[in-house]
Design a protein around this motif. Sequence first.
Motif, PDB file in Angstrom:
ATOM      1  N   VAL A   1       0.851  -1.203   0.000  1.00 34.88           N
ATOM      2  CA  VAL A   1       0.000   0.000   0.000  1.00 34.88           C
ATOM      3  C   VAL A   1       0.884   1.250   0.000  1.00 34.88           C
ATOM      4  CG1 VAL A   1      -1.721   1.320   1.303  1.00 34.88           C
ATOM      5  CG2 VAL A   1      -1.930  -1.172   1.137  1.00 34.88           C
TER       6      VAL A   1
ATOM      7  N   TYR B   1      -7.199   8.917   0.514  1.00 31.94           N
ATOM      8  CA  TYR B   1      -7.910   7.685   0.857  1.00 31.94           C
ATOM      9  C   TYR B   1      -7.810   7.377   2.342  1.00 31.94           C
ATOM     10  CZ  TYR B   1      -7.768   6.711  -4.197  1.00 31.94           C
ATOM     11  OH  TYR B   1      -7.901   6.762  -5.554  1.00 31.94           O
TER      12      TYR B   1
ATOM     13  N   VAL C   1      -7.532   4.402   4.980  1.00 35.31           N
ATOM     14  CA  VAL C   1      -7.175   2.980   5.137  1.00 35.31           C
ATOM     15  C   VAL C   1      -7.464   2.572   6.578  1.00 35.31           C
ATOM     16  CG1 VAL C   1      -5.326   1.268   4.947  1.00 35.31           C
ATOM     17  CG2 VAL C   1      -5.247   3.338   3.535  1.00 35.31           C
TER      18      VAL C   1
ATOM     19  N   LEU D   1     -10.078   1.551   1.812  1.00 38.04           N
ATOM     20  CA  LEU D   1      -9.258   0.334   1.757  1.00 38.04           C
ATOM     21  C   LEU D   1      -9.195  -0.271   3.161  1.00 38.04           C
ATOM     22  CD1 LEU D   1      -7.226  -1.375  -0.018  1.00 38.04           C
ATOM     23  CD2 LEU D   1      -5.433   0.112   0.871  1.00 38.04           C
TER      24      LEU D   1
ATOM     25  N   ALA E   1      -5.669  -7.118   1.447  1.00 36.91           N
ATOM     26  CA  ALA E   1      -6.221  -5.761   1.308  1.00 36.91           C
ATOM     27  C   ALA E   1      -7.529  -5.873   0.537  1.00 36.91           C
ATOM     28  CB  ALA E   1      -5.239  -4.873   0.553  1.00 36.91           C
TER      29      ALA E   1
ATOM     30  N   THR F   1     -10.939  -3.631  -1.200  1.00 37.62           N
ATOM     31  CA  THR F   1     -11.444  -2.316  -1.600  1.00 37.62           C
ATOM     32  C   THR F   1     -12.614  -2.443  -2.577  1.00 37.62           C
ATOM     33  OG1 THR F   1     -10.792  -0.164  -2.530  1.00 37.62           O
ATOM     34  CG2 THR F   1      -9.791  -2.085  -3.535  1.00 37.62           C
TER      35      THR F   1
ATOM     36  N   ILE G   1      -7.682   2.036  -6.887  1.00 37.67           N
ATOM     37  CA  ILE G   1      -6.807   1.465  -5.850  1.00 37.67           C
ATOM     38  C   ILE G   1      -6.501   0.017  -6.202  1.00 37.67           C
ATOM     39  CG2 ILE G   1      -6.640   0.800  -3.414  1.00 37.67           C
ATOM     40  CD1 ILE G   1      -8.452   3.111  -2.692  1.00 37.67           C
ATOM     41  N   HIS G   2      -7.548  -0.717  -6.599  1.00 36.50           N
ATOM     42  CA  HIS G   2      -7.361  -2.138  -6.911  1.00 36.50           C
ATOM     43  C   HIS G   2      -6.351  -2.334  -8.034  1.00 36.50           C
ATOM     44  CE1 HIS G   2      -8.602  -5.827  -9.233  1.00 36.50           C
ATOM     45  NE2 HIS G   2      -8.158  -6.306  -8.107  1.00 36.50           N
TER      46      HIS G   2
END
Length: 400
Positions: free
Chosen positions: A86, A178, A180, A200, A220, A222, A227-228
């Motif tokens: 990440v 973002y 997390v 995330l 992880a 999402t 992001i993916h």
Amino acid sequence: MTQGYKFGTLAVHAGAEPDVSTGAVIEPISLSTTFAQKSAAKPVGSYEYSRSSNPNRDSFETAVAALEGGKYALAYSSGSATTANVLQSLAIGSHVVSIGDVYGGTHRYFTRVADSHGVETTFTNDISAELAGLIKPETRLIWIESPSNPTLTITDIASVANIVAEVRATRAESQPLYLVVDNTFLSPYVQNPLRLGADLVVHSVTKYINGHSDVVMGVAITNNEVIHEKLRFLQNAIGAVPSAFDSWLAHRGLKTLHLRARAASHNAQAIAEVLESHVGSSVVAVSYPGLKSHPQRSVVQRQHRDGLGGGMISFRIRGGAAAADKFCQETKLFTLAESLGGIESLCEVPAVMTHAGIPREKREESGVYDDLIRLSVGIEETDDLVHDVLQALEKAAVVN
Ligand SMILES: Cc1ncc(COP(=O)(O)O)c(C=O)c1O
């Protein structure tokens, strides 16, 4: 098969279809590192090379995505590798805001690895109050854990997500921000941060998701395609992926997550109440999100499934460091060991074990005193665990 089913049904069935070629109800472990091709660059099935994707990893990722309420999941060789992937997705010059009492390994990554790659982190002990003032134009990630370790402080995830959404609304797409959430301490059964507005979610699968203290892995999850795509590229490029065998084991473990998480919460609630009844004599203080006395109990009721407290307790024993050490030596069912989230109960003394690397003054600022004991409550019989805690307390605590 994620439509309309409840958690326990998804845990058993998501990503767990019978094998199409043999009918095997339980998926075989696919050890092959490479997959045959019909003609150049035309694989027979959907796999080419096991680092890029593997049937067992795919099944595990499908199952975890369903349980966290996400579209995409990516598995890694450890929770720490997940964090590293990440952070690797950030450009030089990026800025991160993190809770102060973040997991020690994550703190180490922020300050000793990401920092030397040009990513700076600001830590705060009151993220809800201070976040808006700490976000800079180059801030890309807000990193939280709720509850935090080991003091079990709760962050109101939805309210942090609102602040993030407000700032994001003022920015160009090329300047993302973002949220997390490391959800390791509760598992997807007790809390689903994506549903509270996080972008995330990360886990050390080593803990509750696998649940049997025999696999080191991370994941992880999402709903965000950008992001993916970024993380999927890095998962393959960095290559810190779990083996087929570990993916298979973690998928097997995850099928009973709902039963284990409920049992651990039930046991922890009973133990926390008994410990609380000793405050003023052998116990100095107890922190457990399931207790009415927990300072953020109203947030817990909103953000945890059925207001469950989870399986982690921390408490201060009367008698200082020596009493804390003795307590952990006297328990018969709680093994003195680091880690958490397994079916077996564990205890540890954070000041000299998991948090020994933090200077005393900083440690104590966040409530990690020498007399603090952290319990990871397992799924043994409630009465046996309560009895074990009481007999160890009687032998270890120093009551004047
Ligand atoms: C909250 C949290 N996040 C991440 C990690 C790192 O996970 P791993 O040990 O699987 O690398 C841990 C490990 O204890 C943890 O407690």
